[in-house]
Design an enzyme around this catalytic site. Structure first.
Site, short mmCIF file in Angstrom:
data_model
loop_
_atom_site.label_atom_id
_atom_site.label_comp_id
_atom_site.label_asym_id
_atom_site.label_seq_id
_atom_site.Cartn_x
_atom_site.Cartn_y
_atom_site.Cartn_z
N SER A 6 0.86 -1.19 0.00
CA SER A 6 0.00 0.00 0.00
C SER A 6 0.89 1.23 0.00
O SER A 6 1.73 1.41 0.89
CB SER A 6 -0.88 0.02 1.25
OG SER A 6 -1.42 1.33 1.42
N HIS A 31 -1.01 -1.47 -4.21
CA HIS A 31 -2.32 -1.29 -3.56
C HIS A 31 -2.58 0.19 -3.35
O HIS A 31 -1.78 0.91 -2.73
CB HIS A 31 -2.30 -2.04 -2.22
CG HIS A 31 -3.60 -2.10 -1.51
ND1 HIS A 31 -4.58 -3.03 -1.79
CD2 HIS A 31 -4.10 -1.33 -0.49
CE1 HIS A 31 -5.62 -2.84 -0.98
NE2 HIS A 31 -5.35 -1.81 -0.18
N ASP A 33 -5.14 2.91 -1.77
CA ASP A 33 -6.22 3.08 -0.79
C ASP A 33 -6.98 4.37 -1.03
O ASP A 33 -6.51 5.46 -0.68
CB ASP A 33 -5.63 3.06 0.62
CG ASP A 33 -5.27 1.66 1.06
OD1 ASP A 33 -6.16 0.77 0.96
OD2 ASP A 33 -4.13 1.42 1.50
N MET A 35 -9.98 6.77 -0.15
CA MET A 35 -10.90 7.06 0.97
C MET A 35 -11.59 8.39 0.73
O MET A 35 -10.96 9.34 0.25
CB MET A 35 -10.12 7.12 2.28
CG MET A 35 -9.28 5.88 2.56
SD MET A 35 -8.59 5.91 4.23
CE MET A 35 -7.40 4.57 4.13
N HIS A 64 -8.37 -0.19 -3.98
CA HIS A 64 -9.27 -0.50 -2.87
C HIS A 64 -10.14 0.73 -2.60
O HIS A 64 -9.67 1.72 -2.04
CB HIS A 64 -8.40 -0.87 -1.66
CG HIS A 64 -9.15 -1.18 -0.41
ND1 HIS A 64 -8.54 -1.28 0.82
CD2 HIS A 64 -10.48 -1.43 -0.18
CE1 HIS A 64 -9.45 -1.58 1.74
NE2 HIS A 64 -10.63 -1.66 1.16
N MET A 66 -12.57 2.62 -0.65
CA MET A 66 -13.26 2.79 0.63
C MET A 66 -14.11 4.04 0.51
O MET A 66 -13.87 5.07 1.15
CB MET A 66 -12.23 2.90 1.77
CG MET A 66 -11.60 1.56 2.10
SD MET A 66 -10.07 1.72 3.03
CE MET A 66 -8.94 2.02 1.70
N MET A 135 -10.72 -7.50 5.51
CA MET A 135 -10.04 -6.43 6.24
C MET A 135 -9.63 -6.95 7.62
O MET A 135 -10.45 -7.49 8.37
CB MET A 135 -10.95 -5.22 6.44
CG MET A 135 -11.25 -4.43 5.17
SD MET A 135 -9.78 -3.78 4.34
CE MET A 135 -9.08 -2.70 5.59
N ASP A 173 -5.82 -7.34 4.38
CA ASP A 173 -5.35 -5.95 4.38
C ASP A 173 -5.48 -5.35 5.78
O ASP A 173 -6.58 -5.25 6.32
CB ASP A 173 -6.20 -5.16 3.38
CG ASP A 173 -5.80 -3.71 3.25
OD1 ASP A 173 -4.77 -3.30 3.82
OD2 ASP A 173 -6.53 -2.97 2.55
C1 DX5 Z 1 -6.69 0.61 5.76
C2 DX5 Z 1 -6.13 0.37 4.37
C3 DX5 Z 1 -4.92 -0.50 4.34
C4 DX5 Z 1 -3.81 -0.07 5.23
C5 DX5 Z 1 -2.55 -0.86 5.02
O1 DX5 Z 1 -7.83 1.37 5.68
O2 DX5 Z 1 -7.07 -0.25 3.55
O3 DX5 Z 1 -4.50 -0.78 3.02
O4 DX5 Z 1 -3.55 1.28 5.15
O5 DX5 Z 1 -1.57 -0.29 5.79
P1 DX5 Z 1 -0.91 -1.00 7.06
O6 DX5 Z 1 -0.10 -2.13 6.48
O7 DX5 Z 1 -0.08 0.10 7.62
O8 DX5 Z 1 -1.98 -1.48 7.95
ZN ZN Z 2 -6.38 -1.17 1.54
#
Ligand code: DX5
Ligand code: ZN
Length: 221
Positions: A6, A31, A33, A35, A64, A66, A135, A173
């Site tokens: 990530s 990956h 993320d 959000m 991913h 979110m 998750m 994850d």
């Molecule tokens: C959490 C994310 C993850 C996360 C991974 O909301 O989806 O991908 O940030 O990071 P670590 O490995 O630091 O948990």
């Molecule tokens: Zn993620």
């Protein structure tokens, strides 16, 4: 076993170099993320940075989402270069059509479940997905501790996929590091996501990826 670093904790001023570093360490995917400040309290990456990552990366982009009502943005992220688009069960009113739409766009489709969401809630789409994401932290922030009960959930997810004869990837994850990677892999995961363990590795991200590969007994690049 695939490793999907990530980029959330990376230095975005040096995004291309940060991506090349994890690729040098043997990253299989990158990956991303995404959000939105609604589905999760945090706001992070959007399509613009995803496109930047696409231009820098040679390996597939594992995106991913979110975000609430992700069906609004599937096309945008597909155009930005996503190879895999994963949506949350909790964020979708109509999961099956959303999965179908992702596939229509020529992208692999994933479904994610939060730690408190039972696997039964995605049972009806499991035969149609390319990836199931379990998750192992509550989504929203990197750097959280792995929730120990996730391991048995991964084991059950493995049994459900095997029971369907599905060859979908089983991705885990949140809070993955070299200390717990073997346990998660042993439970049946096929893709491990790690952010802080890789970008925060004392020897840097190249060694961060190698450390996790070594922990799961994979060949080290
Ligand atoms: C959490 C994310 C993850 C996360 C991974 O909301 O989806 O991908 O940030 O990071 P670590 O490995 O630091 O948990
Ligand atoms: Zn993620």
């Amino acid at each position: 076993m695939k490793i999907s670093p990530s980029i959330l904790p990376c230095d975005f001023g040096r995004l291309a170099d940060e991506i090349k570093a994890v690729e040098a360490g043997g990253a299989d995917w990158i990956h991303i993320d995404v959000m939105d400040g609604h589905f999760v309290p945090n706001i992070t990456i959007g399509p613009v940075i995803t496109e930047g990552a696409r231009n820098a990366a040679e390996v597939p982009l594992d995106v991913h989402l979110m975000i609430e009502a992700p069906e609004r943005y599937l096309e945008v992220f597909a155009k930005a270069g996503a190879d895999i688009l994963t949506v949350h069960q909790e964020a979708c009113k109509n999961l099956a059509p959303t999965i179908a739409r992702i596939r229509e766009l020529g992208v692999l489709a994933g479904v994610a479940v939060n730690p408190d969401t039972p696997l039964e809630d995605v049972q009806h789409v499991l035969k149609d997905v390319d990836l199931l994401l379990v998750m192992s932290v509550h989504p929203g922030f990197g750097g959280q501790a792995y929730i120990p009960s996730s391991t048995s959930k991964v084991r059950r997810a493995r049994q459900m996929l095997d029971g369907l004869g599905s060859d979908a990837e089983l991705e885990v994850d949140g809070g993955i590091d070299e200390g717990n990677a073997a346990e998660v892999a042993g439970a049946g995961a096929t893709v491990l996501v790690a952010g802080s363990a890789i970008y925060g590795h004392p020897q840097g991200p190249v060694d961060g990826v190698r450390a996790i590969r070594r922990a799961v007994g994979a060949e080290v690049a």
